[in-house]
Each structure stands twice: as C-alpha cells, then as structure tokens.
Motif scaffolding. Structure first.
Motif, mmCIF file in Angstrom:
data_model
loop_
_atom_site.group_PDB
_atom_site.id
_atom_site.type_symbol
_atom_site.label_atom_id
_atom_site.label_comp_id
_atom_site.label_asym_id
_atom_site.label_seq_id
_atom_site.Cartn_x
_atom_site.Cartn_y
_atom_site.Cartn_z
ATOM 1 N N UNK A 88 0.836 -1.209 0.000
ATOM 2 C CA UNK A 88 0.000 0.000 0.000
ATOM 3 C C UNK A 88 0.868 1.256 0.000
ATOM 4 N N UNK A 89 1.940 1.232 0.782
ATOM 5 C CA UNK A 89 2.841 2.387 0.835
ATOM 6 C C UNK A 89 3.457 2.655 -0.538
ATOM 7 N N UNK A 90 3.863 1.584 -1.221
ATOM 8 C CA UNK A 90 4.483 1.741 -2.537
ATOM 9 C C UNK A 90 3.494 2.337 -3.544
ATOM 10 N N UNK A 91 2.290 1.796 -3.575
ATOM 11 C CA UNK A 91 1.283 2.300 -4.520
ATOM 12 C C UNK A 91 0.971 3.766 -4.243
ATOM 13 N N UNK A 120 -3.485 -2.865 7.196
ATOM 14 C CA UNK A 120 -3.602 -1.494 7.725
ATOM 15 C C UNK A 120 -4.532 -0.669 6.851
ATOM 16 N N UNK A 121 -5.109 0.361 7.466
ATOM 17 C CA UNK A 121 -6.001 1.270 6.756
ATOM 18 C C UNK A 121 -5.261 2.581 6.519
ATOM 19 N N UNK A 122 -5.336 3.099 5.293
ATOM 20 C CA UNK A 122 -4.641 4.343 4.955
ATOM 21 C C UNK A 122 -5.444 5.547 5.437
ATOM 22 N N UNK A 123 -4.829 6.351 6.308
ATOM 23 C CA UNK A 123 -5.445 7.577 6.820
ATOM 24 C C UNK A 123 -4.474 8.756 6.639
ATOM 25 N N UNK A 124 -4.855 9.869 6.054
ATOM 26 C CA UNK A 124 -6.153 10.057 5.397
ATOM 27 C C UNK A 124 -6.189 9.396 4.032
ATOM 28 N N UNK A 125 -7.376 8.940 3.638
ATOM 29 C CA UNK A 125 -7.553 8.336 2.317
ATOM 30 C C UNK A 125 -8.067 9.432 1.391
ATOM 31 N N UNK A 126 -7.182 9.955 0.548
ATOM 32 C CA UNK A 126 -7.552 11.088 -0.298
ATOM 33 C C UNK A 126 -8.329 10.664 -1.548
ATOM 34 N N UNK A 127 -8.405 9.334 -1.761
ATOM 35 C CA UNK A 127 -9.109 8.881 -2.973
ATOM 36 C C UNK A 127 -10.613 8.924 -2.776
ATOM 37 N N UNK A 131 0.579 10.675 5.715
ATOM 38 C CA UNK A 131 -0.314 9.556 5.424
ATOM 39 C C UNK A 131 0.015 8.436 6.411
ATOM 40 N N UNK A 132 -0.989 7.953 7.117
ATOM 41 C CA UNK A 132 -0.764 6.960 8.164
ATOM 42 C C UNK A 132 -1.385 5.621 7.777
ATOM 43 N N UNK A 133 -0.577 4.580 7.786
ATOM 44 C CA UNK A 133 -1.060 3.221 7.573
ATOM 45 C C UNK A 133 -1.339 2.626 8.950
ATOM 46 N N UNK A 134 -2.598 2.672 9.350
ATOM 47 C CA UNK A 134 -2.983 2.344 10.725
ATOM 48 C C UNK A 134 -3.499 0.910 10.868
#
Length: 361
Positions: A200-203, A354-361, A318-321
């Motif tokens: 997820x971080x890479x994408x 993990x959930x991406x926060x904030x999710x700008x998409x 961007x936080x991968x929580x």
C-alpha cells in the motif's frame, strides 16, 4: 483458616517445598474452599513461607503470578488481599514483558490491555492477564506456572508476543490459543499484515511519480523471512518499473532520537519518505517542527501507525494504521469460534491489513 504451620501435614510441606506452582495450588484451593473471600487479607509472605515450609522468594514468585491474573491485590503498607475469586470460564491474556514492554512501547501495551478488556466484555468473557518473564523460552514458560491450579479455570488464551514452546504447552492441556502477531506464520493467529503495508505504501507514493524515495525501516524488519514489508515494497516498485537506483533504504533503531537524527541527515532534501515504525517518524516530525525553514520540502510522508496512540504525528502524514479495537475484537471472535467446535489444533490464521489515513481517494 489456617493459623500456623501445625495445621499443615509434613507430607504437604515436603510436596510443596521450593515450588511456587504448588504454592499457587494451595492458595487457589484455599479460595475454592470458601474460607477466603473477596476482600480478605492473606497472611504476610514471610508468614506463608513459614506455614508452607518454602522460601520467601518462592512465595513472592507465586504471589506475583496470582497478582498478574488479578486474583490477588498487593498494596504496600496494606498487604495482600483477595481481589476476585477464580472463574471456571476465564480467558488468559499472555504478554511477553521482555518482548513488548520496552521503554519505547508502554503506550502500545497500555492500549492493548484497554482494548482487550473492552473486547472481553463485549464477548462476555472474563480476562486474566499473565505477564511472561524471562528472555529464554524455558524461563518464560516457567513464569506462567502452567503446572499450577491457577490454570484449571482457563479455557482459552490470547497471546500478545510469546516464546517458542507456548503453543505446545497449551496443546498438552487442550487449551486453545489465539496469537496476535507479526513475524511468524502460525495457526489460530491474527497476523498484522506488514506485506500489505509495504504494498500500500508503494502504490501510494508511486501516485506522485517520485524521482527519489527514502525508506526508513526498523532494524529487525529487514531480518524477517516472513511478513516483510520491505520485500513487498520492492516488489511493487519493480512491477511499476521504478528505478531502484533512486531508492535509499535506511535502517534505524526504534525511538524518537533515531528519527530526529534521520531528520538531520535527509530532512533538508528528502521529498518522498516512508517510515515502517511510528516511533521513528515521530522523531522525524519533532525535527521538522524545530526546522521550519525546511517546511514544504517533503511532498509526501507515509508512516506506520497504531490507532489510539498519539505520538504527535502531523495531519499531513499519510498513516497506515492498524486498528487496535478491530484486532482485539477479532481475537476474541476467533477464540469463540474455536470453542464452538471440538478441540483440535486447527489452522485459522487471519491477516489484518492497515487502513490508509487520510484516504484522499
């Protein structure tokens, strides 16, 4: 209630001499007999050592274990009292204090205990916390007192960090175990999916078409053969034809000071940065706050994070929580599912992304 050493036979004293597990057996049987009730004060540890014919150190070790499980409460100046009576349907929650209760992790430990208590209540289960002590497996397992009567009431276990041998020891007692873990594939486990974190971080960072990427990782992650976010991160970069010569991998210890030092090193020029540990990124954020002349240099910063823990990370990160409440709820749900079927050493591993926060998409 037993008043003196004369109330115990010589056979009893010989059998329990220098064995804290059997001291626990004695206390637990005392509680079950009804002679001790909630709120009652126990004899002093010195008095118990005389009564039972064992060393003071042995009694202290037994009392510590019973305090860990919340059966007893010890207060300086007031002595030891019965906090609660053993329940026949209790759940043991095992923490490896050597592994996770280090200086940089106290907030995580406190949060996990808080969320596990809430999840246990929701699942209508009674939790007892056992703190494993000892760097080596043998010492760790011994500290849990598997041979004592305290385990007679335990019907299931949730472990947060553990030592080799724990699963086998519980299998012998036919007590199901659910692990909350990251490093090793195992049965009945909730795996925090660090490979997903890397992907997820890479994408996310590739969305910016970066010219150069800095990845700061905690030392032990690179050693993992399993669930390694660096491997999945590199794989994703290769699939998108990113030039790996434009990637810098930087190892770091897990603390704010190391993160601050990373800021001193790359902060003035780094534009796209990934941190695999929030303690490191918190140190980097502290450096940024003190060096406002470099504000705006970093275009995107992505970091691992734990929901419920505030380390002062900027909202711009961007936080991968990993959601702690979700993890704990799923652990008790998995244990409940195991109870519903006949006991057997089954494989029920579940990966939590993990959930991406904030999710700008």
């Amino acid at each position: 209630m037993i008043k003196s050493i004369q109330d115990i036979s010589m056979h009893q004293r010989v059998m329990i001499k220098n064995k804290s597990d059997q001291v626990i057996d004695y206390i637990m049987n005392w509680l079950k007999s009804g002679d001790l009730k909630v709120g009652d004060k126990l004899p002093s540890e010195r008095k118990l050592s005389e009564m039972l014919g064992v060393s003071l150190l042995t009694v202290n070790k037994a009392m510590s274990r019973l305090e860990d499980t919340a059966v007893l409460s010890r207060t300086a100046g007031r002595g030891t009292h019965v906090a609660c009576l053993p329940r026949p349907d209790a759940i043991a929650v095992i923490c490896d204090i050597v592994h996770i209760n280090r200086r940089e992790y106290p907030s995580y430990v406190d949060l996990m205990i808080k969320e596990l208590l809430k999840s246990a209540k929701n699942a209508k289960m009674i939790p007892h916390f056992w703190i494993g002590r000892g760097k080596h497996s043998e010492d760790f397992l011994d500290s849990l007192g598997f041979n004592s009567a305290a385990w007679d009431n335990i019907k299931g276990v949730i472990a947060i960090a553990w030592k080799d041998g724990l699963e086998d020891a519980l299998d012998e007692r036919k007590i199901p175990l659910v692990r909350i873990c990251t490093k090793h594939e195992s049965r009945n486990a909730l795996m925090l999916d660090y490979k997903a974190l890397g992907r997820i971080a890479a994408k996310r960072i590739l969305d910016d078409n970066p010219e150069f990427i800095h990845m700061i990782y905690n030392d032990d992650i690179a050693k993992r053969e399993y669930n390694n976010p660096i491997d999945s991160f590199l794989e994703e970069l290769r699939q998108h034809k990113f030039n790996l010569n434009n990637l810098m991998l930087i190892p770091s210890s897990v603390d704010h000071k190391a993160g601050y030092a990373i800021g001193e090193s790359i902060g003035p020029q780094a534009k796209h940065i990934i941190f695999t540990d929030e303690n490191i990124s918190a140190g980097f954020a502290a450096w940024q706050r003190e060096h406002k002349q470099y504000a705006g240099v970093a275009k995107r910063i992505i970091t691992h994070a734990t929901s419920g823990i505030d380390l002062g990370l900027p909202s711009s990160y961007d936080k991968l929580q990993f959601k702690t409440d979700e993890i704990c709820n799923k652990a008790f749900k998995m244990l409940d599912d195991i109870f519903a079927a006949p006991w057997q050493p089954t494989q029920r591993s579940v990966f939590i992304e993990p959930v991406l926060k904030p999710d700008h998409n």
